[in-house]
Motif scaffolding. Sequence first.
Motif, PDB file in Angstrom:
ATOM      1  N   ALA A  36     -11.764   2.312 -64.689  1.00  9.41           N
ATOM      2  CA  ALA A  36     -12.294   2.850 -63.429  1.00  9.41           C
ATOM      3  C   ALA A  36     -11.161   3.142 -62.454  1.00  9.41           C
ATOM      4  N   ARG A  37     -10.212   2.231 -62.337  1.00  5.07           N
ATOM      5  CA  ARG A  37      -9.089   2.440 -61.416  1.00  5.07           C
ATOM      6  C   ARG A  37      -8.191   3.582 -61.878  1.00  5.07           C
ATOM      7  N   GLY A  38      -8.122   3.795 -63.185  1.00  4.72           N
ATOM      8  CA  GLY A  38      -7.211   4.796 -63.724  1.00  4.72           C
ATOM      9  C   GLY A  38      -7.814   6.174 -63.926  1.00  4.72           C
ATOM     10  N   ARG A  39      -9.048   6.407 -63.492  1.00  3.78           N
ATOM     11  CA  ARG A  39      -9.656   7.721 -63.684  1.00  3.78           C
ATOM     12  C   ARG A  39      -8.830   8.792 -62.975  1.00  3.78           C
ATOM     13  N   ARG A  40      -8.711   9.936 -63.630  1.00  2.00           N
ATOM     14  CA  ARG A  40      -7.845  11.000 -63.110  1.00  2.00           C
ATOM     15  C   ARG A  40      -8.496  11.793 -61.977  1.00  2.00           C
ATOM     16  N   ARG A  41      -9.815  11.837 -61.987  1.00  6.96           N
ATOM     17  CA  ARG A  41     -10.520  12.553 -60.928  1.00  6.96           C
ATOM     18  C   ARG A  41     -10.818  11.613 -59.769  1.00  6.96           C
ATOM     19  N   GLU A  42     -10.907  12.173 -58.578  1.00  4.08           N
ATOM     20  CA  GLU A  42     -11.274  11.357 -57.426  1.00  4.08           C
ATOM     21  C   GLU A  42     -12.725  10.915 -57.557  1.00  4.08           C
ATOM     22  N   GLY A  43     -13.101   9.938 -56.762  1.00  3.10           N
ATOM     23  CA  GLY A  43     -14.465   9.438 -56.810  1.00  3.10           C
ATOM     24  C   GLY A  43     -14.495   8.012 -57.328  1.00  3.10           C
ATOM     25  N   VAL A  44     -15.700   7.501 -57.542  1.00  2.00           N
ATOM     26  CA  VAL A  44     -15.859   6.124 -57.991  1.00  2.00           C
ATOM     27  C   VAL A  44     -16.471   6.079 -59.383  1.00  2.00           C
ATOM     28  N   THR A  45     -16.188   4.993 -60.077  1.00  2.00           N
ATOM     29  CA  THR A  45     -16.832   4.696 -61.350  1.00  2.00           C
ATOM     30  C   THR A  45     -17.785   3.532 -61.118  1.00  2.00           C
ATOM     31  N   ASP A  46     -19.013   3.689 -61.564  1.00  2.00           N
ATOM     32  CA  ASP A  46     -20.004   2.622 -61.449  1.00  2.00           C
ATOM     33  C   ASP A  46     -19.893   1.740 -62.687  1.00  2.00           C
ATOM     34  N   VAL A  47     -19.606   0.450 -62.475  1.00  2.00           N
ATOM     35  CA  VAL A  47     -19.442  -0.492 -63.579  1.00  2.00           C
ATOM     36  C   VAL A  47     -20.536  -1.552 -63.489  1.00  2.00           C
ATOM     37  N   PHE A  48     -21.209  -1.775 -64.613  1.00  2.00           N
ATOM     38  CA  PHE A  48     -22.312  -2.734 -64.674  1.00  2.00           C
ATOM     39  C   PHE A  48     -21.959  -3.827 -65.677  1.00  2.00           C
ATOM     40  N   VAL A  49     -22.199  -5.076 -65.302  1.00  2.00           N
ATOM     41  CA  VAL A  49     -21.961  -6.202 -66.201  1.00  2.00           C
ATOM     42  C   VAL A  49     -23.256  -6.986 -66.343  1.00  2.00           C
ATOM     43  N   HIS A  50     -23.701  -7.149 -67.594  1.00  2.00           N
ATOM     44  CA  HIS A  50     -24.937  -7.890 -67.849  1.00  2.00           C
ATOM     45  C   HIS A  50     -24.617  -9.324 -68.259  1.00  2.00           C
ATOM     46  N   ASP A  51     -25.579 -10.210 -68.083  1.00  2.00           N
ATOM     47  CA  ASP A  51     -25.467 -11.633 -68.416  1.00  2.00           C
ATOM     48  C   ASP A  51     -24.503 -12.371 -67.496  1.00  2.00           C
ATOM     49  N   VAL A  52     -24.531 -12.045 -66.204  1.00  2.00           N
ATOM     50  CA  VAL A  52     -23.624 -12.694 -65.256  1.00  2.00           C
ATOM     51  C   VAL A  52     -24.065 -14.119 -64.924  1.00  2.00           C
ATOM     52  N   ASP A  53     -25.153 -14.572 -65.548  1.00  2.00           N
ATOM     53  CA  ASP A  53     -25.537 -15.973 -65.405  1.00  2.00           C
ATOM     54  C   ASP A  53     -24.646 -16.872 -66.264  1.00  2.00           C
ATOM     55  N   ARG A  54     -23.838 -16.257 -67.145  1.00  2.00           N
ATOM     56  CA  ARG A  54     -22.908 -17.011 -67.976  1.00  2.00           C
ATOM     57  C   ARG A  54     -21.550 -17.085 -67.285  1.00  2.00           C
ATOM     58  N   VAL A  55     -20.780 -18.129 -67.606  1.00  2.00           N
ATOM     59  CA  VAL A  55     -19.527 -18.420 -66.899  1.00  2.00           C
ATOM     60  C   VAL A  55     -18.520 -17.281 -67.037  1.00  2.00           C
ATOM     61  N   VAL A  56     -18.298 -16.788 -68.255  1.00  2.00           N
ATOM     62  CA  VAL A  56     -17.291 -15.747 -68.467  1.00  2.00           C
ATOM     63  C   VAL A  56     -17.638 -14.480 -67.701  1.00  2.00           C
ATOM     64  N   GLU A  57     -18.856 -14.015 -67.857  1.00  2.00           N
ATOM     65  CA  GLU A  57     -19.258 -12.778 -67.176  1.00  2.00           C
ATOM     66  C   GLU A  57     -19.198 -12.933 -65.660  1.00  2.00           C
ATOM     67  N   ASP A  58     -19.539 -14.119 -65.168  1.00  2.00           N
ATOM     68  CA  ASP A  58     -19.500 -14.379 -63.733  1.00  2.00           C
ATOM     69  C   ASP A  58     -18.065 -14.369 -63.206  1.00  2.00           C
ATOM     70  N   LYS A  59     -17.190 -15.178 -63.797  1.00  2.00           N
ATOM     71  CA  LYS A  59     -15.826 -15.306 -63.290  1.00  2.00           C
ATOM     72  C   LYS A  59     -15.003 -14.024 -63.479  1.00  2.00           C
ATOM     73  N   PHE A  60     -15.097 -13.421 -64.660  1.00  2.00           N
ATOM     74  CA  PHE A  60     -14.255 -12.266 -64.939  1.00  2.00           C
ATOM     75  C   PHE A  60     -14.704 -11.033 -64.151  1.00  2.00           C
ATOM     76  N   SER A  61     -16.006 -10.871 -63.920  1.00  2.00           N
ATOM     77  CA  SER A  61     -16.447  -9.715 -63.129  1.00  2.00           C
ATOM     78  C   SER A  61     -16.026  -9.872 -61.673  1.00  2.00           C
TER      79      SER A  61
END
Length: 280
Positions: free
Chosen positions: A220-245
């Motif tokens: 997302a940070r490295g996209r060549r075009r201007e604008g935003v990338t929408d990033v979705f993370v599922h299962d954020v009730d788990r430790v890894v998904e919570d901390k890393f996101s």
Amino acid sequence: MKAKGANTINPKLLLLGFLLALVLLYLLASGYSSSPTPEIASAEASAATQAPACTKIPPSLGETIIHYATSNITPQQTLREISVTAKVLERKSPCNFLIFGLGHDSLMWSALNHGGHTVFLEEDKKWIESVTQRFPTLEAYHVSYDTKVSQADELLESGKSTGCMVLEDTKFSKCPLALTNLPDVFYEVDWDLIMVDAPTGYISEAPGRMGAIYTAGMAARGRRREGVTDVFVHDVDRVVEDKFSKTFLCQGYLKEEEGRIRHFTIPSHRANPDISFCPS
């Protein structure tokens, strides 16, 4: 598990209603898009209106409706979680949509991005063969991971080092969290949406989503075009998904959280090199 009663709403019926609403919107948008030719307008002196054109349902949408109408299996995400991503797709599609994972909801995501480029990255070769034999229009690639959930704490500390928080070409990154062996399409495309719903992460020996989350954020940070990338993370009730996101997608970029899914909007840092890794 809650017993079925008179007030229980079947999630499959909700999903079908959601897809049928999408088809209705497609037909309305397509059917009324035509306009009279100059000759007709001149002859009739703008007195008559042109009847809407008859528009067929795209094969991908028809296939999706039939599949979910005849299947006893519903997607892993709840309707409210699905709606978080669907709202963005309604605004951005057709677009470039990357999904870590190939599941029972994949046909739905492809249909919701009708006319766009939807790619799935999956760890299980046999599962890819099984799904793509039934639905050959899905574009899925096999991906191997060399991490384990048991390494998450160590990888989290390594990822916080300066070398991992500097914008660079992910394919050649030295950061231990960077996924450098993904299919070429990953590095060649500017992704408008990225969903992290894989790889497996519920046991200590599973690959975990540490690298997928980090790499999604760097893409997302490295996209060549201007604008935003929408990033979705599922299962954020788990430790890894919570901390890393929170660490690599940044709480400052968090736009919405619903149930077990988080939605981040990350701007291009390539177009704006003075932006810090996480907003203050």
